[in-house]
Motif scaffolding. Structure first.
Motif, PDB file in Angstrom:
ATOM      1  N   VAL A   1      43.734  24.757  32.678  1.00 20.33           N
ATOM      2  CA  VAL A   1      43.375  23.411  33.138  1.00 20.33           C
ATOM      3  C   VAL A   1      42.301  23.493  34.225  1.00 20.33           C
ATOM      4  N   PHE A   2      42.491  24.413  35.167  1.00 18.17           N
ATOM      5  CA  PHE A   2      41.521  24.553  36.246  1.00 18.17           C
ATOM      6  C   PHE A   2      40.157  24.993  35.708  1.00 18.17           C
ATOM      7  N   LEU A   3      40.144  25.951  34.791  1.00 17.55           N
ATOM      8  CA  LEU A   3      38.886  26.447  34.242  1.00 17.55           C
ATOM      9  C   LEU A   3      38.136  25.364  33.473  1.00 17.55           C
ATOM     10  N   LEU A   4      38.869  24.531  32.748  1.00 21.74           N
ATOM     11  CA  LEU A   4      38.222  23.428  32.033  1.00 21.74           C
ATOM     12  C   LEU A   4      37.576  22.452  33.017  1.00 21.74           C
TER      13      LEU A   4
ATOM     14  N   GLY B   1      38.639  27.346  48.664  1.00 21.89           N
ATOM     15  CA  GLY B   1      39.691  26.890  47.750  1.00 21.89           C
ATOM     16  C   GLY B   1      39.370  27.223  46.313  1.00 21.89           C
ATOM     17  N   THR B   2      38.113  27.068  45.926  1.00 23.39           N
ATOM     18  CA  THR B   2      37.712  27.404  44.564  1.00 23.39           C
ATOM     19  C   THR B   2      37.836  28.897  44.319  1.00 23.39           C
ATOM     20  N   ALA B   3      37.423  29.707  45.285  1.00 23.37           N
ATOM     21  CA  ALA B   3      37.541  31.163  45.144  1.00 23.37           C
ATOM     22  C   ALA B   3      39.008  31.575  44.990  1.00 23.37           C
ATOM     23  N   LEU B   4      39.878  30.959  45.769  1.00 25.51           N
ATOM     24  CA  LEU B   4      41.311  31.258  45.669  1.00 25.51           C
ATOM     25  C   LEU B   4      41.871  30.849  44.312  1.00 25.51           C
ATOM     26  N   ALA B   5      41.480  29.662  43.851  1.00 25.32           N
ATOM     27  CA  ALA B   5      41.985  29.176  42.566  1.00 25.32           C
ATOM     28  C   ALA B   5      41.495  30.044  41.413  1.00 25.32           C
ATOM     29  N   LEU B   6      40.218  30.410  41.436  1.00 30.38           N
ATOM     30  CA  LEU B   6      39.678  31.236  40.362  1.00 30.38           C
ATOM     31  C   LEU B   6      40.325  32.616  40.328  1.00 30.38           C
ATOM     32  N   THR B   7      40.863  33.053  41.461  1.00 31.68           N
ATOM     33  CA  THR B   7      41.537  34.341  41.524  1.00 31.68           C
ATOM     34  C   THR B   7      43.007  34.225  41.134  1.00 31.68           C
TER      35      THR B   7
ATOM     36  N   LEU C   1      30.015  35.617  52.621  1.00 28.15           N
ATOM     37  CA  LEU C   1      30.976  36.532  53.238  1.00 28.15           C
ATOM     38  C   LEU C   1      32.407  36.034  53.073  1.00 28.15           C
ATOM     39  N   ALA C   2      32.586  34.725  53.212  1.00 33.03           N
ATOM     40  CA  ALA C   2      33.930  34.156  53.060  1.00 33.03           C
ATOM     41  C   ALA C   2      34.431  34.334  51.636  1.00 33.03           C
ATOM     42  N   VAL C   3      33.570  34.091  50.648  1.00 30.82           N
ATOM     43  CA  VAL C   3      33.962  34.237  49.244  1.00 30.82           C
ATOM     44  C   VAL C   3      34.268  35.689  48.921  1.00 30.82           C
ATOM     45  N   VAL C   4      33.415  36.609  49.388  1.00 29.63           N
ATOM     46  CA  VAL C   4      33.644  38.037  49.160  1.00 29.63           C
ATOM     47  C   VAL C   4      34.950  38.467  49.809  1.00 29.63           C
ATOM     48  N   ALA C   5      35.206  37.978  51.021  1.00 30.68           N
ATOM     49  CA  ALA C   5      36.433  38.335  51.734  1.00 30.68           C
ATOM     50  C   ALA C   5      37.671  37.826  51.000  1.00 30.68           C
ATOM     51  N   VAL C   6      37.612  36.593  50.510  1.00 26.47           N
ATOM     52  CA  VAL C   6      38.751  36.014  49.800  1.00 26.47           C
ATOM     53  C   VAL C   6      39.039  36.788  48.514  1.00 26.47           C
ATOM     54  N   CYS C   7      37.996  37.061  47.737  1.00 27.47           N
ATOM     55  CA  CYS C   7      38.182  37.764  46.466  1.00 27.47           C
ATOM     56  C   CYS C   7      38.675  39.186  46.689  1.00 27.47           C
TER      57      CYS C   7
ATOM     58  N   ILE D   1      31.985  39.782  32.830  1.00 27.66           N
ATOM     59  CA  ILE D   1      31.634  38.378  33.017  1.00 27.66           C
ATOM     60  C   ILE D   1      32.906  37.550  32.978  1.00 27.66           C
ATOM     61  N   GLY D   2      33.200  36.907  34.065  1.00 22.10           N
ATOM     62  CA  GLY D   2      34.396  36.093  34.142  1.00 22.10           C
ATOM     63  C   GLY D   2      34.219  34.979  35.157  1.00 22.10           C
ATOM     64  N   ALA D   3      35.246  34.173  35.298  1.00 24.00           N
ATOM     65  CA  ALA D   3      35.163  33.015  36.184  1.00 24.00           C
ATOM     66  C   ALA D   3      34.909  33.428  37.623  1.00 24.00           C
ATOM     67  N   GLN D   4      35.650  34.416  38.095  1.00 25.21           N
ATOM     68  CA  GLN D   4      35.531  34.844  39.488  1.00 25.21           C
ATOM     69  C   GLN D   4      34.154  35.441  39.779  1.00 25.21           C
ATOM     70  N   ASN D   5      33.705  36.334  38.909  1.00 19.48           N
ATOM     71  CA  ASN D   5      32.397  36.965  39.117  1.00 19.48           C
ATOM     72  C   ASN D   5      31.260  35.951  39.047  1.00 19.48           C
ATOM     73  N   ALA D   6      31.370  35.007  38.127  1.00 25.02           N
ATOM     74  CA  ALA D   6      30.333  33.978  38.006  1.00 25.02           C
ATOM     75  C   ALA D   6      30.254  33.147  39.277  1.00 25.02           C
ATOM     76  N   PHE D   7      31.401  32.862  39.866  1.00 25.97           N
ATOM     77  CA  PHE D   7      31.419  32.065  41.095  1.00 25.97           C
ATOM     78  C   PHE D   7      30.818  32.842  42.261  1.00 25.97           C
ATOM     79  N   VAL D   8      31.186  34.117  42.383  1.00 26.07           N
ATOM     80  CA  VAL D   8      30.640  34.954  43.460  1.00 26.07           C
ATOM     81  C   VAL D   8      29.129  35.064  43.315  1.00 26.07           C
ATOM     82  N   LEU D   9      28.656  35.257  42.084  1.00 24.55           N
ATOM     83  CA  LEU D   9      27.217  35.348  41.839  1.00 24.55           C
ATOM     84  C   LEU D   9      26.518  34.059  42.245  1.00 24.55           C
TER      85      LEU D   9
END
Length: 201
Positions: free
Chosen positions: A78-81, A113-119, A37-43, A19-27
């Motif tokens: 900062v981004f996660l907050l 952009g969010t997917a990239l930042a979370l990664t 598809l775009a989020v999966v591709a970026v991650c 359980i983490g920021a990236q997985n929560a966003f993808v879910l």
């Protein structure tokens, strides 16, 4: 070769299935059926780049310049907050939880952009994917690239499965209350991760 690839697959999955920021966003994107598809591709692509960088020797560079990881750690916190505050806002205001009902979708740009930042703003991705995977890959000698291939396959399998498999949970999230719980959990996870990064800075 096969043993190295399986080792990379196993270690890759053990590091990413949490359980983490990236997985929560993808879910969440998978549940919303929004640019999945775009989020999966970026991650996946980001993980592949990081794995290859680690196996190629970038991990050694980061080990000699720990201040780079510290900079990413602070930026990530900062981004996660900020993301946690947005998730908490969605949990408190049910009207913005289910855009499907309103017929609106978030634009592709901000989602990517969010997917990239979370990664890329997650320091653990450098510690785990670059340093740890890169170091362990080195123990496989000439088969280290097979190890890397296994680790890359793990990322592809996990993100594709998480993003597309989320649709099985759609009936559960047909109720606004379920979205409130999910966003509440996301806010809690993001806040916890952010403070853990700040405390370890």
């Amino acid at each position: 070769m096969e043993a190295a690839a399986l080792a990379g697959l196993g270690l890759g999955l053990s590091l990413i299935v949490a359980i983490g920021a990236q997985n929560a966003f993808v879910l969440r994107q998978g549940l919303r059926r929004e640019h999945v598809l775009a989020v999966v591709a970026v991650c996946t692509a980001s993980d592949v780049v990081l794995v290859l960088a680690g196996v190629g020797g970038t991990g050694a560079v980061l080990a000699r310049a720990p201040w780079l990881v510290s900079v990413v750690r602070l930026a990530g916190a900062v981004f996660l907050l900020g993301y946690a505050l947005l998730a908490a806002r969605r949990a408190v205001r049910p009207a913005v939880l289910a855009p499907d009902a309103a017929g609106t979708r978030a634009p592709l740009g901000p989602v990517v952009g969010t997917a990239l930042a979370l990664t890329w703003l997650n320091p653990h991705v450098y510690l785990d994917t670059v340093l740890l995977l890169g170091s362990i890959a080195g123990t496989h000698g000439e088969h280290r690239w097979w190890f890397a291939a296994g680790a890359c396959a793990a990322s592809l399998l996990w993100f594709a499965g998480l993003g597309t498999g989320a649709r099985a949970l759609r009936p559960v999230f047909a109720r606004p209350g379920a979205w409130r719980v999910l966003d509440g959990v996301v806010a809690l996870v993001m806040t916890t991760l952010a403070f853990s990064l700040l405390l370890s800075a």
